[in-house]
Design a protein around this motif. Structure first.
Motif, PDB file in Angstrom:
ATOM      1  N   SER A   6      15.518   1.893 -38.788  1.00  0.00           N
ATOM      2  CA  SER A   6      14.143   1.872 -39.296  1.00  0.00           C
ATOM      3  C   SER A   6      13.620   0.436 -39.313  1.00  0.00           C
ATOM      4  O   SER A   6      13.376  -0.144 -40.377  1.00  0.00           O
ATOM      5  CB  SER A   6      14.072   2.482 -40.703  1.00  0.00           C
ATOM      6  OG  SER A   6      14.526   3.813 -40.692  1.00  0.00           O
ATOM      7  N   GLY A  34      15.020   4.556 -33.128  1.00  0.00           N
ATOM      8  CA  GLY A  34      14.797   3.447 -34.048  1.00  0.00           C
ATOM      9  C   GLY A  34      15.700   2.270 -33.752  1.00  0.00           C
ATOM     10  O   GLY A  34      15.266   1.105 -33.772  1.00  0.00           O
ATOM     11  N   LEU A  52      14.513   0.554 -30.665  1.00  0.00           N
ATOM     12  CA  LEU A  52      13.335  -0.260 -30.967  1.00  0.00           C
ATOM     13  C   LEU A  52      13.745  -1.594 -31.577  1.00  0.00           C
ATOM     14  O   LEU A  52      13.157  -2.638 -31.261  1.00  0.00           O
ATOM     15  CB  LEU A  52      12.407   0.499 -31.923  1.00  0.00           C
ATOM     16  CG  LEU A  52      11.182  -0.279 -32.429  1.00  0.00           C
ATOM     17  CD1 LEU A  52      10.291  -0.707 -31.276  1.00  0.00           C
ATOM     18  CD2 LEU A  52      10.391   0.570 -33.439  1.00  0.00           C
ATOM     19  N   PRO A  82       4.731  -0.176 -33.593  1.00  0.00           N
ATOM     20  CA  PRO A  82       5.577   0.763 -34.351  1.00  0.00           C
ATOM     21  C   PRO A  82       6.265   0.122 -35.551  1.00  0.00           C
ATOM     22  O   PRO A  82       6.529   0.797 -36.545  1.00  0.00           O
ATOM     23  CB  PRO A  82       6.612   1.237 -33.310  1.00  0.00           C
ATOM     24  CG  PRO A  82       6.620   0.187 -32.253  1.00  0.00           C
ATOM     25  CD  PRO A  82       5.219  -0.338 -32.216  1.00  0.00           C
ATOM     26  N   TYR A 133       3.837   0.315 -38.341  1.00  0.00           N
ATOM     27  CA  TYR A 133       3.787   1.683 -38.873  1.00  0.00           C
ATOM     28  C   TYR A 133       4.990   1.944 -39.766  1.00  0.00           C
ATOM     29  O   TYR A 133       4.868   2.567 -40.827  1.00  0.00           O
ATOM     30  CB  TYR A 133       3.745   2.687 -37.718  1.00  0.00           C
ATOM     31  CG  TYR A 133       3.751   4.121 -38.170  1.00  0.00           C
ATOM     32  CD1 TYR A 133       2.636   4.673 -38.802  1.00  0.00           C
ATOM     33  CD2 TYR A 133       4.874   4.925 -37.968  1.00  0.00           C
ATOM     34  CE1 TYR A 133       2.635   5.993 -39.225  1.00  0.00           C
ATOM     35  CE2 TYR A 133       4.880   6.250 -38.393  1.00  0.00           C
ATOM     36  CZ  TYR A 133       3.755   6.784 -39.009  1.00  0.00           C
ATOM     37  OH  TYR A 133       3.773   8.089 -39.433  1.00  0.00           O
ATOM     38  N   GLY A 134       6.165   1.468 -39.332  1.00  0.00           N
ATOM     39  CA  GLY A 134       7.368   1.639 -40.137  1.00  0.00           C
ATOM     40  C   GLY A 134       7.247   0.933 -41.484  1.00  0.00           C
ATOM     41  O   GLY A 134       7.653   1.466 -42.519  1.00  0.00           O
TER      42      GLY A 134
END
Length: 337
Positions: free
Chosen positions: A133, A192, A195, A249, A252-253
């Motif tokens: 995350s 995740g 990323l 992203p 957003y996380g």
């Protein structure tokens, strides 16, 4: 096509005599090619095994060992150097090495996962949970670490900081997590972790490029007789776009984490009061995928879940789904035979 000049930053200027050292350090194909490439793949394979084993064992010390051994930062910074020198052949080669190395570590993680009887996922493993995350703070950390790594490489007098850089930047462990979680069927967690690796890679290339330009590596390379081609604005813009793509992203996380903290802040006093009134003890309170999970422990009679739902609604959490886990305490003696 617009051509960019290296920015002047006298305190960082790289002397022409250091160019060969930098090329040897970052380009796998510079000098003894077979030795450099062989060393890279041997160390990467071992680092992949160590990282995957450390994640499975949930051992921070083992994972740190994999970070120190892992050689992936070399071709990533080599990509930045190739970009600065506008060396298309080296750029494509080192990007290819990074991608191939990433696939190799993912495969190692997947294969090791096949030997583990239990699922290696975030809910049961802290090493996985810390890498699936990523948030904006991870991008900030990667940018700062990349600057330190680039600075240490262009300045031989501070090269002793590189082991610390290797520990600070997470490259191989997230790839091992990708393989392990994919084998466990947790593909969202695999995404995740991937990323996180992409974030670190983009940050290292961006900061490495910036600090090499600031250190006038292009000018030093030209003085040392190294071929230096025109550096186009589009090349640097591509690096900037890559950072934006990973930042979206991550933002957003970060927003999701903030929302979870708001929910927990509102729910905690409500759940604590409810548990006390019911004669139970609140043992855990967390938010996962938008659902509030409340865990309480006590003795019969079972606590009234409907009362908790009403209290949560009154606290402004009527739109939040909640799951209550009641753990009945007490003990009984089981006679033998």
């Amino acid at each position: 096509m617009a051509r960019l000049k290296s920015p002047a930053w006298p305190g960082l200027r790289v002397p022409a005599g250091d160019v060969d050292r930098i090329l040897s350090r970052l380009f796998l194909t510079h000098g003894d090619r077979r030795r450099n490439v062989t060393n890279f793949w041997v160390l990467l394979t071992l680092a992949g095994v160590i990282a995957a084993a450390g994640v499975v064992a949930d051992s921070t010390a083992t994972v740190i060992g994999a970070m120190i051994v892992a050689p992936l930062m070399t071709p990533i910074l080599g990509t930045a150097l190739a970009l600065v020198l506008a060396d298309r052949r080296q750029l494509l080669y080192h990007l290819g090495v990074v991608l191939a190395g990433g696939v190799a570590v993912i495969l190692i993680g997947y294969l090791l996962g096949l030997t583990v009887p239990t699922e290696v996922v975030a809910s049961t493993n802290s090493q996985v949970a810390s890498r699936v995350s990523p948030k904006l703070i991870d991008l900030l950390t990667a940018l700062a670490t990349g600057l330190v790594g680039g600075f240490a490489l262009i300045r031989s007098d501070v090269s002793d900081t590189l082991p610390g850089v290797a520990i600070a930047i997470s490259l191989v462990p997230p790839l091992a997590v990708v393989g392990l979680t994919a084998e466990s069927g947790a593909y969202g967690q695999s995404g995740g972790a991937l990323l996180l690796f992409g974030t670190n890679m983009a940050a290292i290339i961006a900061t490495g490029t910036a600090i090499m330009l600031a250190g006038r590596v292009r000018d030093a390379a030209g003085e040392a007789g190294v071929a230096v081609r025109a550096l186009g604005a589009k090349s640097l813009a591509t690096v900037g776009v890559a950072l934006v793509l990973v930042a979206a992203p991550l933002g957003y996380g970060s927003w999701q984490v903030l929302q979870q903290q708001v929910i927990i802040a509102k729910a905690h006093p409500v759940a604590q009061r409810w548990a006390t009134e019911e004669g139970w003890q609140l043992t855990d309170l967390k938010v996962q995928t938008g659902t509030l999970h409340v865990e309480a422990m006590g003795r019969p009679p079972v606590a009234n879940e409907a009362a908790l739902r009403a209290d949560l609604d009154a606290a402004g959490l009527e739109d939040v789904n909640a799951v209550v886990t009641l753990v009945v305490g007490g003990s009984r003696e089981l006679s033998a035979g």
